[in-house]
Scaffold this motif. Structure first.
Motif, mmCIF file in Angstrom:
data_model
loop_
_atom_site.group_PDB
_atom_site.id
_atom_site.type_symbol
_atom_site.label_atom_id
_atom_site.label_comp_id
_atom_site.label_asym_id
_atom_site.label_seq_id
_atom_site.Cartn_x
_atom_site.Cartn_y
_atom_site.Cartn_z
ATOM 1 N N TYR A 139 0.849 -1.183 0.000
ATOM 2 C CA TYR A 139 0.000 0.000 0.000
ATOM 3 C C TYR A 139 0.888 1.236 0.000
ATOM 4 N N VAL A 140 0.378 2.320 -0.531
ATOM 5 C CA VAL A 140 1.161 3.548 -0.663
ATOM 6 C C VAL A 140 1.631 4.035 0.699
ATOM 7 N N ARG A 141 0.785 3.930 1.734
ATOM 8 C CA ARG A 141 1.191 4.385 3.077
ATOM 9 C C ARG A 141 2.377 3.568 3.590
ATOM 10 N N GLU A 142 2.429 2.283 3.266
ATOM 11 C CA GLU A 142 3.565 1.454 3.669
ATOM 12 C C GLU A 142 4.821 1.826 2.878
ATOM 13 N N PHE A 143 4.630 2.173 1.608
ATOM 14 C CA PHE A 143 5.757 2.632 0.794
ATOM 15 C C PHE A 143 6.334 3.922 1.374
ATOM 16 N N GLU A 144 5.461 4.821 1.804
ATOM 17 C CA GLU A 144 5.921 6.072 2.424
ATOM 18 C C GLU A 144 6.675 5.787 3.718
ATOM 19 N N ASN A 145 6.206 4.825 4.515
ATOM 20 C CA ASN A 145 6.926 4.429 5.729
ATOM 21 C C ASN A 145 8.295 3.864 5.396
ATOM 22 N N LEU A 146 8.355 3.083 4.335
ATOM 23 C CA LEU A 146 9.643 2.521 3.901
ATOM 24 C C LEU A 146 10.601 3.631 3.478
ATOM 25 N N LEU A 147 10.092 4.627 2.766
ATOM 26 C CA LEU A 147 10.932 5.762 2.369
ATOM 27 C C LEU A 147 11.412 6.544 3.594
ATOM 28 N N ARG A 148 10.548 6.702 4.602
ATOM 29 C CA ARG A 148 10.957 7.382 5.838
ATOM 30 C C ARG A 148 12.087 6.611 6.521
ATOM 31 N N PHE A 149 11.987 5.286 6.517
ATOM 32 C CA PHE A 149 13.034 4.465 7.115
ATOM 33 C C PHE A 149 14.348 4.626 6.360
ATOM 34 N N ILE A 150 14.284 4.627 5.045
ATOM 35 C CA ILE A 150 15.501 4.797 4.237
ATOM 36 C C ILE A 150 16.125 6.163 4.511
ATOM 37 N N ASN A 151 15.307 7.210 4.551
ATOM 38 C CA ASN A 151 15.820 8.555 4.857
ATOM 39 C C ASN A 151 16.440 8.600 6.249
ATOM 40 N N TYR A 152 15.825 7.924 7.211
ATOM 41 C CA TYR A 152 16.370 7.860 8.568
ATOM 42 C C TYR A 152 17.759 7.221 8.553
ATOM 43 N N MET A 153 17.893 6.118 7.840
ATOM 44 C CA MET A 153 19.177 5.415 7.799
ATOM 45 C C MET A 153 20.253 6.259 7.094
ATOM 46 N N ILE A 154 19.848 7.007 6.082
ATOM 47 C CA ILE A 154 20.814 7.831 5.357
ATOM 48 C C ILE A 154 21.193 9.068 6.167
ATOM 49 N N LEU A 197 25.256 6.473 3.913
ATOM 50 C CA LEU A 197 24.960 7.128 2.640
ATOM 51 C C LEU A 197 24.662 6.163 1.501
ATOM 52 N N ASN A 198 25.044 4.904 1.632
ATOM 53 C CA ASN A 198 24.806 3.924 0.575
ATOM 54 C C ASN A 198 23.548 3.098 0.809
ATOM 55 N N PHE A 199 22.767 3.441 1.820
ATOM 56 C CA PHE A 199 21.569 2.686 2.157
ATOM 57 C C PHE A 199 20.506 2.913 1.090
ATOM 58 N N ASN A 200 19.844 1.848 0.648
ATOM 59 C CA ASN A 200 18.825 1.971 -0.400
ATOM 60 C C ASN A 200 17.646 1.046 -0.102
ATOM 61 N N MET A 201 16.712 0.973 -1.026
ATOM 62 C CA MET A 201 15.501 0.175 -0.852
ATOM 63 C C MET A 201 15.846 -1.305 -0.634
ATOM 64 N N SER A 202 16.800 -1.827 -1.384
ATOM 65 C CA SER A 202 17.193 -3.229 -1.228
ATOM 66 C C SER A 202 17.734 -3.494 0.178
ATOM 67 N N ASN A 203 18.534 -2.553 0.695
ATOM 68 C CA ASN A 203 19.053 -2.712 2.058
ATOM 69 C C ASN A 203 17.933 -2.685 3.085
ATOM 70 N N ALA A 204 16.937 -1.833 2.869
ATOM 71 C CA ALA A 204 15.805 -1.739 3.791
ATOM 72 C C ALA A 204 15.022 -3.051 3.809
ATOM 73 N N ILE A 205 14.772 -3.613 2.638
ATOM 74 C CA ILE A 205 14.038 -4.875 2.563
ATOM 75 C C ILE A 205 14.854 -6.001 3.203
ATOM 76 N N SER A 206 16.156 -6.035 2.947
ATOM 77 C CA SER A 206 17.017 -7.058 3.557
ATOM 78 C C SER A 206 17.017 -6.932 5.076
ATOM 79 N N THR A 207 17.061 -5.706 5.580
ATOM 80 C CA THR A 207 17.001 -5.483 7.028
ATOM 81 C C THR A 207 15.692 -6.019 7.592
#
Length: 168
Positions: A52-67, A73-83
């Motif tokens: 769902y789009v709201r979950e995608f937005e949460n995932l983007l917030r997590f990626i921004n938090y990690m970066i 600085l090299n954290f991306n969507m694949s790293n978030a899913i692996s985590t």
């Protein structure tokens, strides 16, 4: 008006005649073969996800938090899913090395018309095997035969929220 049209045709015809008499040097094109080992890394797997789009937005917030906050600085969507996969499979009740199972298709809640976002990530083969063990556990041990990609992403986002409450 007819004379003007005739003049334009004559001028255009003269131009085509002049161009037809010119020689042009056209560079030759070379085809360079692409080796299959450059196309796909056998140690990785392309994973198609739906959420769902709201979950995608949460995932983007997590990626921004990690970066930004964690300075990765090299954290991306694949790293978030692996985590998220590692957080989900960190449980001792999930057996390892289970046979491959296929996710159910469709939404987790058929009554909602909420927008769904699709994305593709590349995860290591080891993470894909862990993910399959988790899906096997959900479908066959927990007896949730309608477990879908949307459910999976909901679980991954939930695990990330639990581990990193300040991020999401």
């Amino acid at each position: 008006m007819a004379k003007k049209e005739e003049t334009v045709r004559k001028d255009f015809g003269d131009l085509l005649h002049k161009l037809g008499n010119k020689k042009f040097n056209v560079p030759t094109q070379r085809v360079v073969p692409i080796h299959k080992e450059n196309i796909k890394n056998p140690d990785t797997y392309k994973l198609s996800l739906r959420m769902y789009v709201r979950e995608f937005e949460n995932l983007l917030r997590f990626i921004n938090y990690m970066i930004i906050d964690k300075k990765n600085l090299n954290f991306n969507m694949s790293n978030a899913i692996s985590t998220g996969i590692h957080l989900l499979t960190n449980n001792e009740t999930i057996s390892k090395g289970m046979p491959k199972v296929k996710l159910a298709v469709g939404r987790k809640d058929q009554t909602t018309s909420e927008a769904i976002k699709g994305t593709t990530v590349t995860v290591p083969l080891h993470d894909m095997n862990l993910l399959n063990d988790y899906i096997y556990h959900q479908m066959l041990v927990e007896r949730n035969t309608k477990y879908s990609r949307v459910d999976l992403m909901s679980d991954i986002i939930g695990a990330l929220k639990k581990e990193y409450p300040e991020a999401i």
